[in-house]
Design a protein around this motif. Structure first.
Motif, PDB file in Angstrom:
ATOM      1  N   TYR A   1     -37.052 -81.364 -98.539  1.00 20.35           N
ATOM      2  CA  TYR A   1     -36.818 -79.967 -98.336  1.00 20.35           C
ATOM      3  C   TYR A   1     -36.607 -79.556 -97.136  1.00 20.35           C
ATOM      4  CZ  TYR A   1     -37.766 -80.207-103.357  1.00 20.35           C
ATOM      5  OH  TYR A   1     -38.124 -80.784-104.744  1.00 20.35           O
ATOM      6  N   ALA A   2     -35.681 -78.690 -96.831  1.00 22.61           N
ATOM      7  CA  ALA A   2     -35.746 -78.086 -95.349  1.00 22.61           C
ATOM      8  C   ALA A   2     -36.609 -76.970 -95.144  1.00 22.61           C
ATOM      9  CB  ALA A   2     -34.399 -77.619 -94.772  1.00 22.61           C
ATOM     10  N   THR A   3     -37.842 -77.271 -94.566  1.00 25.92           N
ATOM     11  CA  THR A   3     -38.866 -76.475 -94.212  1.00 25.92           C
ATOM     12  C   THR A   3     -39.169 -75.725 -92.969  1.00 25.92           C
ATOM     13  OG1 THR A   3     -39.975 -77.987 -95.943  1.00 25.92           O
ATOM     14  CG2 THR A   3     -41.211 -76.508 -94.799  1.00 25.92           C
ATOM     15  N   THR A   4     -39.754 -74.527 -92.995  1.00 22.56           N
ATOM     16  CA  THR A   4     -39.784 -74.134 -91.697  1.00 22.56           C
ATOM     17  C   THR A   4     -41.013 -74.191 -91.071  1.00 22.56           C
ATOM     18  OG1 THR A   4     -40.652 -71.966 -92.710  1.00 22.56           O
ATOM     19  CG2 THR A   4     -38.292 -72.041 -92.316  1.00 22.56           C
ATOM     20  N   GLU A   5     -40.978 -74.621 -89.533  1.00 21.31           N
ATOM     21  CA  GLU A   5     -42.332 -74.811 -89.153  1.00 21.31           C
ATOM     22  C   GLU A   5     -43.047 -73.636 -88.844  1.00 21.31           C
ATOM     23  OE1 GLU A   5     -43.298 -77.672 -87.569  1.00 21.31           O
ATOM     24  OE2 GLU A   5     -41.553 -78.715 -87.083  1.00 21.31           O
TER      25      GLU A   5
ATOM     26  N   ARG B   1     -34.509 -61.263 -87.495  1.00 21.21           N
ATOM     27  CA  ARG B   1     -34.313 -62.322 -86.638  1.00 21.21           C
ATOM     28  C   ARG B   1     -34.003 -63.638 -87.282  1.00 21.21           C
ATOM     29  NH1 ARG B   1     -38.957 -65.853 -86.382  1.00 21.21           N
ATOM     30  NH2 ARG B   1     -40.774 -64.841 -87.392  1.00 21.21           N
ATOM     31  N   ALA B   2     -33.183 -64.632 -86.561  1.00 20.19           N
ATOM     32  CA  ALA B   2     -32.724 -65.565 -87.095  1.00 20.19           C
ATOM     33  C   ALA B   2     -33.716 -66.846 -87.063  1.00 20.19           C
ATOM     34  CB  ALA B   2     -31.429 -66.256 -86.307  1.00 20.19           C
ATOM     35  N   VAL B   3     -33.912 -67.629 -88.233  1.00 22.79           N
ATOM     36  CA  VAL B   3     -34.680 -68.523 -88.257  1.00 22.79           C
ATOM     37  C   VAL B   3     -34.155 -70.105 -88.219  1.00 22.79           C
ATOM     38  CG1 VAL B   3     -36.636 -67.388 -89.171  1.00 22.79           C
ATOM     39  CG2 VAL B   3     -35.069 -68.282 -90.713  1.00 22.79           C
ATOM     40  N   PHE B   4     -32.672 -69.883 -88.280  1.00 26.37           N
ATOM     41  CA  PHE B   4     -31.858 -71.255 -88.195  1.00 26.37           C
ATOM     42  C   PHE B   4     -30.897 -70.610 -87.053  1.00 26.37           C
ATOM     43  CE2 PHE B   4     -27.815 -72.797 -89.626  1.00 26.37           C
ATOM     44  CZ  PHE B   4     -28.034 -73.995 -89.060  1.00 26.37           C
ATOM     45  N   ASN B   5     -30.925 -71.647 -86.034  1.00 24.31           N
ATOM     46  CA  ASN B   5     -29.851 -71.410 -84.708  1.00 24.31           C
ATOM     47  C   ASN B   5     -28.649 -71.568 -84.917  1.00 24.31           C
ATOM     48  OD1 ASN B   5     -30.073 -74.009 -84.331  1.00 24.31           O
ATOM     49  ND2 ASN B   5     -31.419 -74.005 -82.866  1.00 24.31           N
ATOM     50  N   GLY B   6     -27.998 -72.207 -85.915  1.00 21.11           N
ATOM     51  CA  GLY B   6     -26.635 -72.362 -86.084  1.00 21.11           C
ATOM     52  C   GLY B   6     -26.287 -73.567 -85.359  1.00 21.11           C
ATOM     53  N   LYS B   7     -27.030 -74.431 -84.561  1.00 25.32           N
ATOM     54  CA  LYS B   7     -26.651 -75.339 -83.558  1.00 25.32           C
ATOM     55  C   LYS B   7     -27.123 -76.782 -84.002  1.00 25.32           C
ATOM     56  CE  LYS B   7     -28.162 -73.526 -79.777  1.00 25.32           C
ATOM     57  NZ  LYS B   7     -28.329 -73.322 -78.454  1.00 25.32           N
ATOM     58  N   ASP B   8     -28.695 -76.639 -84.389  1.00 23.43           N
ATOM     59  CA  ASP B   8     -29.383 -77.870 -84.575  1.00 23.43           C
ATOM     60  C   ASP B   8     -30.674 -77.523 -85.632  1.00 23.43           C
ATOM     61  OD1 ASP B   8     -31.673 -76.779 -83.046  1.00 23.43           O
ATOM     62  OD2 ASP B   8     -30.366 -77.355 -81.414  1.00 23.43           O
ATOM     63  N   LEU B   9     -31.647 -78.708 -85.899  1.00 22.92           N
ATOM     64  CA  LEU B   9     -32.508 -78.442 -86.914  1.00 22.92           C
ATOM     65  C   LEU B   9     -33.601 -78.083 -86.185  1.00 22.92           C
ATOM     66  CD1 LEU B   9     -31.916 -81.777 -88.483  1.00 22.92           C
ATOM     67  CD2 LEU B   9     -31.221 -79.427 -89.353  1.00 22.92           C
ATOM     68  N   THR B  10     -33.753 -77.313 -84.892  1.00 18.97           N
ATOM     69  CA  THR B  10     -34.722 -76.894 -84.420  1.00 18.97           C
ATOM     70  C   THR B  10     -35.688 -75.925 -85.194  1.00 18.97           C
ATOM     71  OG1 THR B  10     -33.826 -77.111 -81.993  1.00 18.97           O
ATOM     72  CG2 THR B  10     -35.730 -75.551 -82.330  1.00 18.97           C
ATOM     73  N   GLY B  11     -36.911 -75.814 -85.374  1.00 18.52           N
ATOM     74  CA  GLY B  11     -37.695 -74.884 -86.051  1.00 18.52           C
ATOM     75  C   GLY B  11     -37.970 -75.483 -87.763  1.00 18.52           C
ATOM     76  N   TRP B  12     -37.156 -76.417 -87.914  1.00 15.46           N
ATOM     77  CA  TRP B  12     -37.371 -76.974 -89.315  1.00 15.46           C
ATOM     78  C   TRP B  12     -37.573 -78.380 -89.390  1.00 15.46           C
ATOM     79  CZ3 TRP B  12     -35.471 -73.748 -93.483  1.00 15.46           C
ATOM     80  CH2 TRP B  12     -35.088 -72.485 -93.233  1.00 15.46           C
ATOM     81  N   TYR B  13     -38.359 -79.036 -90.530  1.00 15.08           N
ATOM     82  CA  TYR B  13     -38.739 -80.314 -90.747  1.00 15.08           C
ATOM     83  C   TYR B  13     -38.597 -80.476 -92.268  1.00 15.08           C
ATOM     84  CZ  TYR B  13     -43.209 -78.685 -92.627  1.00 15.08           C
ATOM     85  OH  TYR B  13     -44.206 -78.050 -93.269  1.00 15.08           O
ATOM     86  N   GLY B  14     -38.726 -81.908 -92.574  1.00 12.20           N
ATOM     87  CA  GLY B  14     -38.385 -82.218 -94.225  1.00 12.20           C
ATOM     88  C   GLY B  14     -39.754 -82.390 -94.834  1.00 12.20           C
TER      89      GLY B  14
END
Length: 512
Positions: A88-92, A31-44
């Motif tokens: 760093y880009a970090t997964t929620e 499954r995708a953890v980056f939707n290719g559109k925005d930063l949803t699901g990620w934080y710094g």
């Protein structure tokens, strides 16, 4: 154009580029953890900047990093882009045992990596950087994919093979993390094979059971895409870990180093350090080709060859770390090499050793292949000299000890030629094991030539100082050097001798 179509066209032109990109399509089971559109699901989050903070100061730091995230991270055409700065880009989401796919593209002088379970890291290098002897544990020239924050010299610290693509091209990682064990494939090549990933934050404890995936930023633009995850179920994870505890007994699994000498003096494959060094005092420098040690294209048994055109003091070497496996309890290994020369016409006066294994003191042990210095035709020998008092209790020169009193195998008419390659293999069996049968065997062109037996083969080396040394006063060609971490059988050595493409057949194209 109808009004509706014009309206759709105008709307599309006003949308950001990222909104027009096709959504990422994960492979089956992922499954995708980056939707290719925005930063949803990620934080710094840069965990290093908050590691020593507590209480309100830590909370303020983490809040500021989240706010800063979108300043340095953007989405362009379905790609997650960082400008080389910021947290760093970090997964929620946090992950345990996973298989992870990701593409990246970076620029010169950039330095990046992938944190697993919030722990550094699968390394990404600018591999054009030269080896710096002042920073000997930092080896960007070996390429990306190693577990850079593991202890220097440990398994997985450096990638087993070079697999990076040129700048401007996309690279693809496939990473598998089960418990503390990590597997990394870069562009289809296995670069880390089930090595234990150390817990950078507390090396006395294993990795946490779960944690976020983090994409490191460090000094240059990097782009990421096709970020997919598959959770590995317990039954599958247990099966894979069981295989780690009972490793395969085939030759490919036993291989620890292979140097083809097709392009450089560095090894093509290693479970330790692939770097070829030369000693300068107490310092190890990166070995480079020169007039004393040349890499000659198409001159080898398999591709290029290493040529020593004259007797010199330039001796390329490989460190033992993860390669020879020297230890003071029970040391077993096999070394294989191809040689091409006419000993009586090419060699200069004196002993000539194409291969040596040395430690911190020659009186604590010394292993070598040797051409004799006086006889015509010259003898070829394999010797295992243990502690000095064992092999030379009366303290006389090596040349004055009768042949049958030396710990060696001697071949009086070796089959060497300028026109044909000769395969040489020697084994080390139960060295330092008082309860085992200690021995060493010499094979040439697949056939046993003799054994060193009935000797106490005890050594006293400092394991950190052991080197595999090439070309000690040797004049001739050398190709396809390989080391194995156990004693190969006679049948395996015959198989090795018969490989049409050389040792590379054992591991090239590994995409498992």
């Amino acid at each position: 154009m109808p009004f509706t179509n014009r309206l759709l066209l105008i709307t599309a032109m006003l949308l950001p580029v990222s909104a027009l990109a096709a959504p990422p399509t994960p492979p089956d089971g992922f499954r995708a953890v980056f939707n290719g559109k925005d930063l949803t699901g990620w934080y710094g989050w840069n965990p290093h900047s908050s590691a020593k903070l507590t209480g309100e100061k830590k909370a303020e730091n983490l809040k500021a990093q989240r706010a800063e995230f979108s300043k340095n991270w953007t989405v362009e055409n379905g790609e997650l882009v960082n400008d080389g700065h910021g947290p760093y880009a970090t997964t929620e989401e946090e992950f345990g045992d996973i298989e992870f796919l990701i593409d990246y593209k970076t620029v010169a002088k950039a330095d990046s990596g992938i944190y697993l379970r919030g722990t550094p890291q699968v390394q990404i290098w600018d591999w054009h950087q030269p080896f710096d002897p002042k920073r000997p544990t930092r080896k960007p020239h070996l390429g990306s994919g190693g577990l850079f924050n593991n202890t220097p010299g440990s398994a997985g610290r450096d990638p087993m093979v070079f697999a990076d693509k040129p700048f401007g091209e996309w690279n693809t990682f496939r990473i598998r993390q089960i418990g503390a064990h990590t597997w990394v494939w870069l562009n289809g090549k296995s670069v880390v094979d089930g090595a234990v990933m150390e817990n950078f934050w507390d090396r006395k404890t294993p990795l946490p059971e779960k944690g976020p995936i983090m994409l490191q930023t460090h000094g240059g633009e990097i782009r990421w895409r096709n970020i997919f995850v598959r959770e590995i179920p317990k039954e599958e994870a247990d099966k894979i870990l069981a295989a780690v505890k009972q490793p395969s007994t085939d030759m490919a699994s036993a291989l620890t180093l292979h140097a083809s000498f097709d392009k450089t003096l560095d090894a093509d494959f290693s479970k330790g350090d692939r770097t070829s060094y030369v000693q300068s005092g107490k310092q190890l420098l990166h070995a480079e080709t020169n007039d004393d040690a040349k890499v000659v294209a198409d001159a080898g048994k398999f591709g290029g060859a290493l040529h020593f055109p004259r007797k010199s003091g330039y001796r390329p070497a490989f460190t033992d770390s993860g390669v020879l496996g020297y230890n003071d309890k029970n040391w077993n290994a096999t070394v294989s090499v191809w040689l091409r020369l006419n000993p009586d016409k090419d060699l200069e006066p004196g002993y000539c050793d194409p291969v040596q294994i040395v430690g911190d003191d020659g009186k604590k042990g010394f292993i070598f292949l040797e051409f004799s210095k006086d006889e015509t035709p010259r003898f070829f020998r394999y010797a295992i000299r243990p502690l000095f008092d064992i092999w030379n209790p009366t303290n006389i020169s090596w040349a004055d000890i009768p042949f049958d009193k030396r710990p060696m195998v001697q071949v009086e008419r070796p089959p060497f030629s300028r026109d044909e390659w000769t395969h040489v293999v020697f084994t080390l069996e139960n060295i330092n094991n008082k309860d085992g049968v200690q021995a060493g065997r010499l094979y040439m062109n697949g056939e046993l030539k003799g054994a060193i037996e009935d000797w106490d083969l005890s050594f006293g080396w400092d394991p950190s100082q052991v080197l595999l040394v090439l070309g000690a006063a040797y004049v001739g060609h050398m190709d396809d050097l390989a080391v194995f971490n156990r004693v190969l059988s006679h049948d395996e050595i015959k198989k090795l001798y018969g490989l049409d493409g050389g040792v590379k057949e054992l591991y090239a194209g590994d995409t498992k």
